[in-house]
Design an enzyme around this catalytic site. Sequence first.
Site: not given
Length: 623
Positions: A207, A337, A128
């Site tokens: 994602d 994610h 991330s």
Amino acid sequence: MATEGKSLGDITEMEDLIKRACPLALKAHKAATATTYYTRNVHAKEVIFAFSGSWSVDEWFAPEHPFAESKLVLELFPFLRSIGNDETAVVNASFLSRFQKVLQTNGFRDEVNKALSQEKQIVFTGHSSGGAIAVLATIWVLEHHIRRKTDQNQNPNQNQNPNQNQNHVLPRCVTFGSPLVGDRVFGHALRRERWSHLFVNFVTRYDIVPRLLLVPPSSIQREKLQTILDSIKTGPQKITKESATDFFSTVMRNALCVASHDACSLMGCTDLLPGAIAGFIDLSPYRPSGTYVFCMGNGKLVAVKNPDAVLQLLFYFLQLNPAQAVDDVAGRSLKEHLMYKTELQGSLAKPHLVNLDPPISSTNADTVLNDLGLSTKARLCLCAAEESERQKLEKQKKIEANCGKIKIALRKLNNYRSKCEVHKVGYYDSFKRQEGEKDFLANVIRLELAGMWDEIIEMLKTYELPDDFEIKPDWVKLGTEFRRLVEPLDIANFYRHSKNDDTGAYMKRARPKRYRYTQRWLEHVDRKGTGDYSESCIWAKVEELCLAAAAGGKPPQEVKLRVVELEKLISVAEKNKQLSKDMFFDESTLVKWWRKQDPEIRSVATIIAGLVDGRGKDLPSAC
């Protein structure tokens, strides 16, 4: 060609490293509120730094700018800029701020220095927004440590690329579900320095986070963005289908605008609509950089290096097909994610790689694109991205075809300079007077060279040449020879025709880009500061002092400051062995001006005094 293989092989060269980095990246991300980064000494030759991400909207989108963007701090990242255009790269301000806090963390610099001194393979990783920090950390090491060591081990005048002839290990960067970090200049600089291959970014097909910075924060209220980030962290079941679908649709609309705008630019589209859209819709400045590996969810990995192709795939891989329901895909886009560990365990167990390299238009590539489910429009956009790179190489070949003509023209001007010197007249003064046929012919050559170099500069302004063109040793050398020999003639022509009356001083507004660009090339490869190679502009400083003396109205202090500037310029030129005896002939413009100066002015320019009073005669000949 788009190819298929059984391992990551030559594409990433990092298969085992990825398997070690992914779990640590996810571990660091889950502990985002507890620590800044984790390190793991995997074995005697490798150390991994894993950076935590953040779920706070304030650490994603700084409110000061439309896309939370910020110019880079050049003290931290001096090479993240375009050389000729002198544009500083733009990055996400929040990510930059977080990285600066990492640098202030106790022990981080020491651990990096220790790993470098032990010549270990350093790997920066993150999941991330932790991936964005890993990217900046990798560039920081490349800029401040690898560059420094390279400079110590080679003569900077050799113009070697830092990735060549090294005795140290370059850092690597592996990210998982990372958002975009910087703009087009950011990626251009990485490719120019030949660092881009060191960055590998894994993205699952659905994602949403890697596409998130294509959306202006103003399109979504900050409270809703925080809710989205919280739902990604805890799972999509914490958000309503309506909210997830609305967010997904917003991201896709903006991704479409950016992808379509760039595709039209690549295709040379004459349609006014894309330009009109860009006029009233804020388009994200962020663009991909490095190698992207898309995890397709079926055990297949798709590797893409072309940044324009990556941008198109970020949109088209997430485009719905008729059989998909938007609310189902919206939920999946949040859920995926957190699935990198599971996804990569399956994909890397029996890796099946599609290397989406050119030519995309080939028959084999067509089969691969069918298998990936890409639409006809997506394929056209990918072909446009490929064609853009091909055109850059073709334009470089066209320029290189003129290289011989440029060298012949420079030889003729060197001969002209030698003839002038034989008659004890500097070629600057001879050209300015334009009293003979040789001066006229020199002017014709000057104009021919200006045309050829202006064509090169126009291509560089719009990034139409390969990214590393400006650091190619042959072109840096040729551009430097051209600037040092021809710019004095441009200055002579400028003041001969009193163009300063209309445009002002040559250095302020009239200096052509062909000299500014080539000067920056040399300063960049020799690691010099701006203006350290301004020796070709000495005559412009002299002319301004002559005009000031003729006008008689300049205050003595201002004249003194200008003389000090000229003194510094001549001092640096002498140190760099760029002065020649023809500058100090008795009838040169410089010597005539100097002899009219009073003792007070002469007292602030001892180097000029020594050269004019005799030391200049010991300088080498011009040619």
